[in-house]
Structure formats: C-alpha cells, structure tokens
Design a protein around this motif. Structure first.
Motif, PDB file in Angstrom:
ATOM      1  N   VAL A 130       0.853  -1.194   0.000  1.00  0.00           N
ATOM      2  CA  VAL A 130       0.000   0.000   0.000  1.00  0.00           C
ATOM      3  C   VAL A 130       0.889   1.245   0.000  1.00  0.00           C
ATOM      4  O   VAL A 130       2.073   1.180   0.341  1.00  0.00           O
ATOM      5  CB  VAL A 130      -0.946   0.062   1.233  1.00  0.00           C
ATOM      6  CG1 VAL A 130      -1.880  -1.125   1.269  1.00  0.00           C
ATOM      7  CG2 VAL A 130      -0.160   0.162   2.526  1.00  0.00           C
ATOM      8  N   GLY A 131       0.317   2.358  -0.375  1.00  0.00           N
ATOM      9  CA  GLY A 131       1.003   3.651  -0.306  1.00  0.00           C
ATOM     10  C   GLY A 131       2.320   3.666  -1.048  1.00  0.00           C
ATOM     11  O   GLY A 131       2.404   3.291  -2.213  1.00  0.00           O
ATOM     12  N   LEU A 132       3.373   4.083  -0.339  1.00  0.00           N
ATOM     13  CA  LEU A 132       4.690   4.227  -0.965  1.00  0.00           C
ATOM     14  C   LEU A 132       5.279   2.881  -1.389  1.00  0.00           C
ATOM     15  O   LEU A 132       6.179   2.830  -2.232  1.00  0.00           O
ATOM     16  CB  LEU A 132       5.656   4.925   0.007  1.00  0.00           C
ATOM     17  CG  LEU A 132       5.252   6.333   0.449  1.00  0.00           C
ATOM     18  CD1 LEU A 132       6.199   6.852   1.519  1.00  0.00           C
ATOM     19  CD2 LEU A 132       5.235   7.289  -0.736  1.00  0.00           C
TER      20      LEU A 132
ATOM     21  N   SER B 138       8.252   6.307  10.770  1.00  0.00           N
ATOM     22  CA  SER B 138       6.832   5.953  10.986  1.00  0.00           C
ATOM     23  C   SER B 138       6.187   5.495   9.677  1.00  0.00           C
ATOM     24  O   SER B 138       5.356   4.579   9.682  1.00  0.00           O
ATOM     25  CB  SER B 138       6.062   7.125  11.590  1.00  0.00           C
ATOM     26  OG  SER B 138       5.612   8.006  10.609  1.00  0.00           O
ATOM     27  N   LEU B 139       6.572   6.110   8.560  1.00  0.00           N
ATOM     28  CA  LEU B 139       6.007   5.684   7.270  1.00  0.00           C
ATOM     29  C   LEU B 139       6.472   4.272   6.917  1.00  0.00           C
ATOM     30  O   LEU B 139       5.686   3.460   6.424  1.00  0.00           O
ATOM     31  CB  LEU B 139       6.432   6.648   6.156  1.00  0.00           C
ATOM     32  CG  LEU B 139       5.738   8.016   6.112  1.00  0.00           C
ATOM     33  CD1 LEU B 139       6.249   8.842   4.950  1.00  0.00           C
ATOM     34  CD2 LEU B 139       4.227   7.881   6.028  1.00  0.00           C
TER      35      LEU B 139
ATOM     36  N   GLY C 121       4.610   1.809   9.371  1.00  0.00           N
ATOM     37  CA  GLY C 121       3.168   1.783   9.101  1.00  0.00           C
ATOM     38  C   GLY C 121       2.849   1.185   7.742  1.00  0.00           C
ATOM     39  O   GLY C 121       1.898   0.401   7.612  1.00  0.00           O
TER      40      GLY C 121
ATOM     41  N   LYS D 192       3.469  -2.626   7.796  1.00  0.00           N
ATOM     42  CA  LYS D 192       2.418  -3.301   8.584  1.00  0.00           C
ATOM     43  C   LYS D 192       1.109  -3.397   7.795  1.00  0.00           C
ATOM     44  O   LYS D 192       0.384  -4.378   7.914  1.00  0.00           O
ATOM     45  CB  LYS D 192       2.206  -2.526   9.889  1.00  0.00           C
ATOM     46  CG  LYS D 192       1.553  -3.332  10.983  1.00  0.00           C
ATOM     47  CD  LYS D 192       1.743  -2.668  12.329  1.00  0.00           C
ATOM     48  CE  LYS D 192       1.185  -3.553  13.428  1.00  0.00           C
ATOM     49  NZ  LYS D 192      -0.229  -3.362  13.638  1.00  0.00           N
TER      50      LYS D 192
ATOM     51  N   SER E 197      -4.386  -1.801   9.427  1.00  0.00           N
ATOM     52  CA  SER E 197      -4.551  -1.313  10.795  1.00  0.00           C
ATOM     53  C   SER E 197      -4.467   0.206  10.754  1.00  0.00           C
ATOM     54  O   SER E 197      -3.579   0.762  10.114  1.00  0.00           O
ATOM     55  CB  SER E 197      -3.442  -1.886  11.681  1.00  0.00           C
ATOM     56  OG  SER E 197      -3.400  -1.186  12.890  1.00  0.00           O
ATOM     57  N   HIS E 198      -5.407   0.874  11.431  1.00  0.00           N
ATOM     58  CA  HIS E 198      -5.414   2.346  11.409  1.00  0.00           C
ATOM     59  C   HIS E 198      -4.894   2.946  12.712  1.00  0.00           C
ATOM     60  O   HIS E 198      -5.015   4.134  12.927  1.00  0.00           O
ATOM     61  CB  HIS E 198      -6.830   2.849  11.158  1.00  0.00           C
ATOM     62  CG  HIS E 198      -7.362   2.470   9.809  1.00  0.00           C
ATOM     63  ND1 HIS E 198      -8.365   1.557   9.629  1.00  0.00           N
ATOM     64  CD2 HIS E 198      -7.004   2.862   8.563  1.00  0.00           C
ATOM     65  CE1 HIS E 198      -8.619   1.421   8.342  1.00  0.00           C
ATOM     66  NE2 HIS E 198      -7.807   2.188   7.664  1.00  0.00           N
TER      67      HIS E 198
ATOM     68  N   PHE F 183      -1.802   3.356  14.015  1.00  0.00           N
ATOM     69  CA  PHE F 183      -0.590   4.178  14.006  1.00  0.00           C
ATOM     70  C   PHE F 183      -0.732   5.375  13.055  1.00  0.00           C
ATOM     71  O   PHE F 183       0.076   6.290  13.073  1.00  0.00           O
ATOM     72  CB  PHE F 183       0.579   3.282  13.572  1.00  0.00           C
ATOM     73  CG  PHE F 183       1.929   3.842  13.878  1.00  0.00           C
ATOM     74  CD1 PHE F 183       2.304   4.147  15.171  1.00  0.00           C
ATOM     75  CD2 PHE F 183       2.834   4.073  12.865  1.00  0.00           C
ATOM     76  CE1 PHE F 183       3.549   4.670  15.449  1.00  0.00           C
ATOM     77  CE2 PHE F 183       4.089   4.589  13.125  1.00  0.00           C
ATOM     78  CZ  PHE F 183       4.446   4.886  14.422  1.00  0.00           C
ATOM     79  N   GLN F 184      -1.800   5.329  12.252  1.00  0.00           N
ATOM     80  CA  GLN F 184      -2.009   6.317  11.190  1.00  0.00           C
ATOM     81  C   GLN F 184      -2.003   7.763  11.694  1.00  0.00           C
ATOM     82  O   GLN F 184      -1.397   8.636  11.080  1.00  0.00           O
ATOM     83  CB  GLN F 184      -3.358   6.024  10.534  1.00  0.00           C
ATOM     84  CG  GLN F 184      -3.343   6.227   9.055  1.00  0.00           C
ATOM     85  CD  GLN F 184      -3.718   4.958   8.304  1.00  0.00           C
ATOM     86  OE1 GLN F 184      -4.070   3.956   8.904  1.00  0.00           O
ATOM     87  NE2 GLN F 184      -3.621   4.998   7.010  1.00  0.00           N
TER      88      GLN F 184
ATOM     89  N   SER G 177       1.480   9.154  12.247  1.00  0.00           N
ATOM     90  CA  SER G 177       2.161   9.468  10.983  1.00  0.00           C
ATOM     91  C   SER G 177       1.580  10.725  10.343  1.00  0.00           C
ATOM     92  O   SER G 177       2.317  11.536   9.776  1.00  0.00           O
ATOM     93  CB  SER G 177       2.027   8.303  10.002  1.00  0.00           C
ATOM     94  OG  SER G 177       2.702   7.184  10.495  1.00  0.00           O
ATOM     95  N   MET G 178       0.257  10.891  10.424  1.00  0.00           N
ATOM     96  CA  MET G 178      -0.377  12.072   9.832  1.00  0.00           C
ATOM     97  C   MET G 178       0.125  13.349  10.518  1.00  0.00           C
ATOM     98  O   MET G 178       0.439  14.338   9.859  1.00  0.00           O
ATOM     99  CB  MET G 178      -1.903  11.992   9.974  1.00  0.00           C
ATOM    100  CG  MET G 178      -2.572  11.116   8.965  1.00  0.00           C
ATOM    101  SD  MET G 178      -2.676  11.874   7.331  1.00  0.00           S
ATOM    102  CE  MET G 178      -4.264  12.648   7.424  1.00  0.00           C
TER     103      MET G 178
ATOM    104  N   MET H  96       3.591  14.048   9.540  1.00  0.00           N
ATOM    105  CA  MET H  96       3.655  14.526   8.157  1.00  0.00           C
ATOM    106  C   MET H  96       3.354  16.030   8.079  1.00  0.00           C
ATOM    107  O   MET H  96       4.105  16.782   7.446  1.00  0.00           O
ATOM    108  CB  MET H  96       2.657  13.739   7.302  1.00  0.00           C
ATOM    109  CG  MET H  96       2.785  13.991   5.830  1.00  0.00           C
ATOM    110  SD  MET H  96       1.532  13.074   4.941  1.00  0.00           S
ATOM    111  CE  MET H  96       0.057  13.897   5.495  1.00  0.00           C
ATOM    112  N   VAL H  97       2.285  16.470   8.749  1.00  0.00           N
ATOM    113  CA  VAL H  97       1.932  17.896   8.644  1.00  0.00           C
ATOM    114  C   VAL H  97       2.930  18.766   9.411  1.00  0.00           C
ATOM    115  O   VAL H  97       3.269  19.869   8.967  1.00  0.00           O
ATOM    116  CB  VAL H  97       0.478  18.176   9.110  1.00  0.00           C
ATOM    117  CG1 VAL H  97      -0.519  17.552   8.158  1.00  0.00           C
ATOM    118  CG2 VAL H  97       0.223  17.728  10.541  1.00  0.00           C
TER     119      VAL H  97
END
Lengths: 320, 167
Positions: free
Chosen positions: A50-52, A101-102, A105, A108, A116-117, A119-120, A123-124, A127-128
């Motif tokens: 997923v994602g990156l 963290s990326l 996460g 995983k 799994s949400h 740790f999200q 990370s968010m 990120m900001v």
C-alpha cells in the motif's frame, strides 16, 4: 464599525500557546511515538503493498522487519527526539521521525489486506508538522537570500502553527471518517445503524475466538443486547458519535472548543473500545495532547498549586 | 490583474477557512492503491463501521475435530485480521471471476479459505493440543438480523492438513 466579511468570520483564531506548553506537547508526542513504534519480525515481505510500497514507487520497507535494524533505528531516534522537543531545526528530526513511521506503518499495512489504522494518526501528525517546518525553513532561507524580513501574519508563529497543523490533521481524520460513513451508506448511515446489532455480534464473536474467553463491563453488554432487541436505540446511542466526528473541526476555533471536542471524541473512543472492540488508544493520546491539551492543564494546575502554596507561606509569615 | 477573474478566485481561495483540513480530507478520500482501496498510508478513508447490513459474517479457526482454537494465542493473529486476509483474497478472486464477493461460492470459496489458512504462521503456542494438531479448519459464521435477535449459522468452508503442529 464595519462588519467582518464572511470569509474572515470563518477563519480560525490564533490561540496563544505558551513556549513551555508547546515544549510539553512535543515531549508528550515524542513519548507516544517512542512507545508506539512497533518492533516486529513477522513481515518479511510486502504481499499486498500500500502507499509508498505500491507501484509506481514500490519502495521496499522490509528492512524494518529486522529487530536488530529496528533497534539501531530506534537508538538513532533518541537524539532526534531531544532536538525536536528542544525546538531546534525541527524539520531535520521530523524528517527522520516521519520516515521511520512511514516505513513501519506502510510495511504493517502491506500484509494480505490486513489494514490497521492505529498508528495512522501519529504518521499524519508527523507529516503535517514536517511539512510545516520545511515551509518555515524554506521561508527563512528565502528571507536570508533576498534580504527580506522573515515574519508571520496575524499573530501566528512557528510553535502556534505547529499545534494548529497537528489539530488540523486530527480534525481531518475524523471529518474523513464521517464523510466516508455518508458516502458508503448512501447518506443513510443513521438509518442503517439499526443493523449495528449484527456488527456487534460479529465483533464480540471475533473477540471471543481470539482467546476463547470474554470479559466486558455490564453497561457494554447492556448496549449490545439492547440494540439487538430494540434497533432504534442504536440511533440514540451511536448518532451523537457521527456528530462528534463531523464537529471535530470546531475544535480548531479556540481552546475551549478544542477541550469540548477533545472530551467528546475521547468518550466516543472509550465507548468504541468497550462496545465495538475498536482499539484506538493512539487517537485518544493524540486528542489528549492536542485537543484536551493536557500539557496546558498540567501547567495551569502546577501554577495554581505553586501560587496557593506561596499564598499560604505569605499568610503564615504575616501571621508570625 | 485588478478586478480580473483570477484575482476573484484568489480572493475566494484566501477566504476559504481550514485549507489544510480540506486538503487532507481530499487526499484521504482520493488517494488509492492499485487495488482501488483508499488506503494510501498514512492516508485512509477509514471505512470501518461505515455501512451496516442486515447480514454479516466472521471467521474462526478450529482444529481437525471442529473445536475452536484461540487464534491470538495459537497463531499470533486476531480473528478480524484473519477476516481481512480472507476478504482481500475473496476480492481478488471475485475480480478475476467478474462477480460480486457474495457470489463466490463452492470450490472457489473453498480455495479462498485454503489460501487464508496457508497465510497463518506456524503455531507459537506450546500446548499439547496444538502440538498434536493434524488439521486446521476455517469456520464461517453467518449472521442475519431477525426479529429482535441475531441468527447465527456456522459451516466449515476450508481445511488443511497439519502434522505435529506444522503444515
């Protein structure tokens, strides 16, 4: 007096966070990150990336699956956390913290569709915050090169905006959750919630087969049984939760509103953990740090206690 | 530039409150993986408890005789995660067959169940019952909302052989 335009009325106010308050917030957030960075050894592959990790980037994050590597990465994390808490060159430690963290996460969540949400939210926020401090660093550099003054508008500063972007990330998560409920249910979430008894039966069944035992408080059992026998009760019990999620953005409009929204969402999570077995402790901690603002409440409590003890000492001296 | 449409747009944009929140919401709902799910870590559309049907199901692991095994203690995996793996595989099979997930039945459903069982780690629980395992079964519990009650029906959809706690 000329009335404010609607755009100005909707802009969130600048909340005057103190220096020590923001230092404490970063300290609490660092502790949260430190204790929630999982160390695992059971994900040697990324079967459903997923994602990156997904194409086209396809980054391989399996290096964090090695406990020895993770131990080294966590050791390096420590000095970065100290720099971050102290508030110096924050973009640098944040880049490291975000990267770590990326990696964890994403790996995983790249396991056979097992998402799994938990740790999200961390990370968010990372990120900001990282994005904000990179903008600050860029603006500072530009100001140095161009010879212009580096300043913020309308009372904002680096620390205040750091808290604000963190709160924005949290509010965005809850708003997304609420919008998804509306989209996926075709707008009929409050009507569909009458079927929640089926979901609760499923969740409690799953919970039982994890350990072949079950432990729950009487009130949670009452809710589960009541929404099964009287489905309309579910609208009364779960409806306010949807309102709290939609209303998360109100928490961006001042300390008092942040406190109220934070408490409402923490209560929602405690209910979700007990009744729906949805464990989101990290969300609770983030809400306590950035919305309920435990750092501010702790400092205010400390100041009050100190002032009280000083007052007592002075009255004792004057009595002598 | 003054009074131009661009300037008007810029003024509207400046007046929009909470731009970061809006941007994050749009990215969370819009960023998707190649499989179509909005789970682009750290972004997600958070789909849990977003839909409620009158029917749902869960799965659990049983031994060769159909007696349930505590999945968390035996395989270091929770039952919701077993279901997530099952659903992921079911989605892939449904996509390949060009049907809905609910329409995957019979041998195809059994194959999905077997694939799910094969993704489990070797049992970690050092218990005589686990060491003596000769097979694993995947039990499907179907739940339906009835009149003031939830009806549950169980059936085994897949099984794999084991020897001395190993496949």
């Amino acid at each position: 007096m000329r009335p404010k335009r609607w755009g100005a009325l909707l802009q969130p106010p600048v909340v005057l966070y103190g220096r020590w308050e923001t230092v404490l917030m970063r300290l609490c957030f660092s502790v949260l990150l430190w204790f929630n960075l999982p160390a695992f050894d059971k994900f040697p592959e990324q079967p459903t990336p997923v994602g990156l990790a997904a194409p086209p980037l396809g980054i391989d994050f399996t290096f964090v699956n090695d406990p020895a590597t993770m131990a080294i990465l966590k050791t390096w994390l420590l000095p970065f956390l100290v720099i971050y808490i102290a508030g110096y060159l924050r973009w640098l430690p944040l880049l490291y913290m975000l990267g770590l963290s990326l990696a964890v996460g994403t790996l995983k969540n790249s396991q056979h569709g097992e998402i799994s949400h938990r740790f999200q939210i961390i990370s968010m926020i990372l990120m900001v915050q990282c994005g904000w401090h990179l903008v600050c660093a860029g603006r500072w550099l530009y100001a140095r090169v161009s010879g212009r003054r580096y300043q913020f508008h309308h009372g904002w500063n680096v620390d205040r905006m750091e808290v604000f972007v963190s709160q924005s990330a949290i509010a965005a998560i809850y708003l997304t959750t609420a919008i998804t409920k509306m989209i996926r249910s075709g707008g009929g979430w409050l009507w569909q919630i009458q079927n929640v008894g089926v979901d609760l039966q499923k969740t409690w069944g799953q919970d039982y087969y994890n350990t072949l035992s079950q432990d729950a408080p009487a009130w949670a059992i009452w809710i589960k049984d009541t929404v099964t026998t009287h489905p309309w009760v579910a609208v009364v019990i779960f409806g306010p939760g949807l309102l709290a999620e939609f209303g998360a953005v109100i928490g961006l409009y001042g300390r008092g509103k942040a406190l109220l929204v934070g408490i409402a969402l923490v209560v929602l999570h405690i209910g979700a953990i007990t009744v729906m077995k949805l464990e989101f402790e990290q969300n609770i901690y983030c809400l306590l740090i950035f919305f309920v603002n435990v750092p501010f409440l702790s400092l205010a409590g400390l100041r009050w206690a100190l002032a009280r003890s000083r007052g007592r000492t002075q009255s004792l001296r004057s009595a002598k | 530039m003054k009074g131009s449409p661009l300037e008007g747009l810029l003024r509207v944009w400046r007046a929009v409150p909470l731009k970061l929140v809006l941007l994050l919401v749009v990215l969370s709902l819009g960023l998707k993986n190649p499989d179509g799910r909005a789970e682009y870590y750290p972004f997600s559309n958070y789909p849990m408890y977003s839909q409620f049907d009158e029917q749902d199901y869960y799965l659990y692991i049983a031994d060769q005789d159909g007696a349930p095994l505590p999945s968390k203690e035996t395989f270091r995996i929770t039952t919701p995660k077993i279901k997530k793996r099952f659903k992921s595989e079911l989605g892939a099979v449904a996509k390949r067959l060009g049907v809905k997930k609910r329409e995957v039945v019979g041998a195809e459903l059994q194959a999905v169940g077997v694939t799910t069982l094969l993704t489990l780690d070797k049992p970690v629980l050092n218990h005589p019952r686990v060491l003596a395992l000769t097979g694993l079964q995947l039990v499907y519990v179907d739940l339906r909302r009835g009149d003031g009650e939830i009806e549950a029906t169980e059936r085994t959809i897949a099984s794999i052989p084991m020897r001395g706690g190993a496949r």
